[in-house]
Design a protein around this motif. Structure first.
Motif, PDB file in Angstrom:
ATOM      1  N   ASN A  65      -2.014 -52.035  31.497  1.00 11.94           N
ATOM      2  CA  ASN A  65      -3.849 -52.846  31.370  1.00 11.94           C
ATOM      3  C   ASN A  65      -4.759 -51.937  30.859  1.00 11.94           C
ATOM      4  N   LEU A  66      -4.840 -50.614  31.165  1.00 15.00           N
ATOM      5  CA  LEU A  66      -5.569 -49.620  30.445  1.00 15.00           C
ATOM      6  C   LEU A  66      -5.240 -50.390  28.106  1.00 15.00           C
ATOM      7  N   LEU A  67      -3.709 -49.886  28.502  1.00 11.18           N
ATOM      8  CA  LEU A  67      -3.950 -50.498  26.377  1.00 11.18           C
ATOM      9  C   LEU A  67      -4.378 -51.203  26.079  1.00 11.18           C
ATOM     10  N   ALA A  68      -3.758 -52.412  26.899  1.00 12.35           N
ATOM     11  CA  ALA A  68      -4.386 -53.917  26.815  1.00 12.35           C
ATOM     12  C   ALA A  68      -5.531 -54.210  26.304  1.00 12.35           C
ATOM     13  N   LEU A  69      -6.190 -53.368  27.141  1.00 17.43           N
ATOM     14  CA  LEU A  69      -7.705 -53.391  27.101  1.00 17.43           C
ATOM     15  C   LEU A  69      -7.761 -52.701  25.318  1.00 17.43           C
ATOM     16  N   LEU A  70      -7.382 -51.779  25.169  1.00 14.50           N
ATOM     17  CA  LEU A  70      -8.246 -50.798  24.505  1.00 14.50           C
ATOM     18  C   LEU A  70      -7.516 -51.079  22.556  1.00 14.50           C
ATOM     19  N   ALA A  71      -6.716 -51.499  23.203  1.00 10.57           N
ATOM     20  CA  ALA A  71      -5.687 -52.428  22.036  1.00 10.57           C
ATOM     21  C   ALA A  71      -5.558 -53.471  21.436  1.00 10.57           C
ATOM     22  N   THR A  72      -6.479 -54.483  22.298  1.00 13.13           N
ATOM     23  CA  THR A  72      -7.804 -55.618  21.308  1.00 13.13           C
ATOM     24  C   THR A  72      -8.925 -55.114  21.049  1.00 13.13           C
ATOM     25  N   ALA A  73      -9.007 -54.034  21.863  1.00 12.34           N
ATOM     26  CA  ALA A  73     -10.411 -54.186  21.654  1.00 12.34           C
ATOM     27  C   ALA A  73     -10.455 -53.712  20.008  1.00 12.34           C
ATOM     28  N   PHE A  74      -9.317 -52.181  20.218  1.00 13.61           N
ATOM     29  CA  PHE A  74      -9.024 -51.630  18.557  1.00 13.61           C
ATOM     30  C   PHE A  74      -8.766 -53.362  17.282  1.00 13.61           C
ATOM     31  N   LEU A  75      -8.400 -54.033  17.956  1.00 12.77           N
ATOM     32  CA  LEU A  75      -7.881 -55.007  16.727  1.00 12.77           C
ATOM     33  C   LEU A  75      -9.081 -55.481  16.499  1.00 12.77           C
ATOM     34  N   TYR A  76     -10.366 -55.705  17.320  1.00 10.59           N
ATOM     35  CA  TYR A  76     -11.191 -56.843  17.248  1.00 10.59           C
ATOM     36  C   TYR A  76     -12.362 -55.869  16.210  1.00 10.59           C
ATOM     37  N   LEU A  95     -16.939 -45.379  14.290  1.00 14.70           N
ATOM     38  CA  LEU A  95     -16.446 -44.606  15.338  1.00 14.70           C
ATOM     39  C   LEU A  95     -15.605 -45.723  16.494  1.00 14.70           C
ATOM     40  N   LYS A  96     -16.879 -46.692  16.668  1.00 17.00           N
ATOM     41  CA  LYS A  96     -15.620 -47.819  17.459  1.00 17.00           C
ATOM     42  C   LYS A  96     -14.592 -47.588  17.594  1.00 17.00           C
ATOM     43  N   VAL A  97     -13.642 -47.636  16.463  1.00 18.52           N
ATOM     44  CA  VAL A  97     -12.675 -47.909  16.360  1.00 18.52           C
ATOM     45  C   VAL A  97     -11.852 -46.941  15.978  1.00 18.52           C
ATOM     46  N   ILE A  98     -12.308 -45.539  16.151  1.00 20.88           N
ATOM     47  CA  ILE A  98     -11.575 -44.254  15.959  1.00 20.88           C
ATOM     48  C   ILE A  98     -11.858 -43.400  17.523  1.00 20.88           C
ATOM     49  N   LEU A  99     -13.513 -43.954  18.432  1.00 22.09           N
ATOM     50  CA  LEU A  99     -13.302 -43.838  20.212  1.00 22.09           C
ATOM     51  C   LEU A  99     -11.861 -45.059  20.760  1.00 22.09           C
ATOM     52  N   VAL A 100     -11.655 -46.340  20.127  1.00 25.51           N
ATOM     53  CA  VAL A 100     -10.789 -47.107  21.694  1.00 25.51           C
ATOM     54  C   VAL A 100      -9.791 -46.794  20.979  1.00 25.51           C
ATOM     55  N   GLY A 101      -9.107 -46.558  19.555  1.00 28.95           N
ATOM     56  CA  GLY A 101      -7.521 -46.382  18.532  1.00 28.95           C
ATOM     57  C   GLY A 101      -7.430 -44.218  19.298  1.00 28.95           C
ATOM     58  N   GLY A 102      -8.134 -44.255  20.015  1.00 26.43           N
ATOM     59  CA  GLY A 102      -8.040 -42.636  19.707  1.00 26.43           C
ATOM     60  C   GLY A 102      -7.520 -42.884  21.248  1.00 26.43           C
ATOM     61  N   LEU A 103      -8.266 -43.003  22.108  1.00 21.85           N
ATOM     62  CA  LEU A 103      -8.102 -43.294  23.849  1.00 21.85           C
ATOM     63  C   LEU A 103      -6.744 -44.091  24.174  1.00 21.85           C
ATOM     64  N   ALA A 104      -6.962 -45.331  23.645  1.00 21.97           N
ATOM     65  CA  ALA A 104      -5.232 -45.565  23.002  1.00 21.97           C
ATOM     66  C   ALA A 104      -4.265 -44.848  23.029  1.00 21.97           C
ATOM     67  N   ALA A 105      -3.860 -44.467  21.795  1.00 21.90           N
ATOM     68  CA  ALA A 105      -3.130 -43.160  21.232  1.00 21.90           C
ATOM     69  C   ALA A 105      -2.734 -43.063  22.366  1.00 21.90           C
ATOM     70  N   VAL A 106      -3.339 -42.229  23.463  1.00 24.93           N
ATOM     71  CA  VAL A 106      -2.917 -40.965  24.403  1.00 24.93           C
ATOM     72  C   VAL A 106      -2.725 -41.935  26.120  1.00 24.93           C
ATOM     73  N   THR A 107      -3.327 -43.069  26.096  1.00 26.84           N
ATOM     74  CA  THR A 107      -2.322 -43.902  26.741  1.00 26.84           C
ATOM     75  C   THR A 107      -1.070 -44.468  26.759  1.00 26.84           C
TER      76      THR A 107
END
Length: 313
Positions: A57-68, A85-97
């Motif tokens: 669920n969290l990955l769906a949110l972070l990955a979609t935000a990353f693509l956007y 900074l937004k790409v790095i933030l959501v991408g980094g969190l998605a990677a550790v999720t």
């Protein structure tokens, strides 16, 4: 438990919001974006995921935000520190999720670097100054927190994958490389895989084997598991189901239509700046997922880790 399920619902709802914004960024009108979002939201698997407790669920949110944010940055005609900074933030969190995100992120990040690199010498300094030198205190604090979050996200990625690489020689070590075998056996999935590995002689991967696995195992299982949902019986017993037979019938009839729409959308999206980047990222992610599953199949003799939700997420 109810509160945690509400968090899952909020995460999937946020993913759908970002999905709608992504459709719009790709050039879809409001009506087309609403129809596309409705199709995704009404899938039984999406509803099931929203009510389940897992990291998808969290990955769906972070990955979609990353693509956007990645698409917006790719389409930008200048260096935009805020979007970076937004790409790095959501991408980094998605990677550790979830580590499967690593199959998606390099394609997008690489495309962004190639796209933005020629703009850096003339636009980086002014973009940094414009982003941080603001008079409104609230905006300045929010942007500082965004920068701090991006730094922390990078630190988490390095801490997880970088240290693994230095200590174990791979960013994703096996459980037995980290813990004793009796500890790993406590996980039912790992215990099942270890049992299958002992009972099966590994088969060397081959092109013919990959094609056979793709057509007779992987694709049928992916389609079947797209309707995978949880149910509660009249006696309050919890179990899982592939849903009513009508789900499977509708899915079987809709597959040719969906494939045709995908082919048409691919032709149309090629005209949209940044769309090829997203298509390439999705293609590489799907290919890596298939190769990972095929590698497990060759080693274990059974199709394990094949879930429709992995492609959806």
């Amino acid at each position: 438990l109810v509160a945690l399920r509400l968090v899952s619902v909020l995460a999937v709802s946020g993913a759908l919001v970002y999905a709608w914004r992504l459709f719009r960024e790709l050039g879809a009108g409001p009506v087309t974006a609403n129809i596309a979002l409705t199709v995704v939201a009404m899938m039984p698997l999406t509803v099931f995921l929203a009510g389940a407790l897992n990291y998808d669920n969290l990955l769906a949110l972070l990955a979609t935000a990353f693509l956007y944010y990645g698409l917006k940055l790719y389409k930008a005609d200048r260096v935009d520190v805020g979007l970076w900074l937004k790409v790095i933030l959501v991408g980094g969190l998605a990677a550790v999720t979830k580590y499967t995100f690593l199959a998606l992120a390099p394609v997008v990040v690489g495309g962004l670097i190639v796209r933005q690199a020629p703009m850096l010498p003339s636009g980086l300094r002014s973009s940094v100054r414009e982003f941080f030198m603001v008079r409104r205190r609230g905006v300045a604090v929010a942007r500082a927190l965004l920068a701090l979050g991006a730094v922390l996200a990078c630190g988490l990625v390095v801490e997880r994958y970088g240290l693994n690489l230095l200590r174990y020689g791979t960013p994703i070590p096996s459980c037995r490389a980290v813990h004793p075998a009796d500890i790993c056996a406590l996980d039912p999935v790992l215990a099942r895989n270890y049992g299958l590995a002992l009972a099966h002689v590994p088969v060397p991967p081959s092109l013919s084997g990959a094609v056979t696995y793709l057509t007779y195992q992987w694709i049928p299982l992916m389609l079947k598991l797209l309707t995978y949902i949880g149910i509660v019986g009249v006696d309050s017993a919890r179990s899982t189901s592939y849903g009513p037979p009508v789900f499977g019938a509708l899915l079987a009839w809709s597959v040719p239509v969906v494939l045709g729409l995908v082919a048409l959308a691919t032709t149309v999206l090629r005209r949209v700046r940044g769309a090829r980047l997203l298509l390439a990222a999705a293609g590489v992610y799907t290919l890596v997922l298939f190769l990972w599953n095929y590698s497990d199949y060759a080693k274990l003799g059974q199709p394990v880790g094949v879930q429709g939700r992995y492609v959806l997420v």
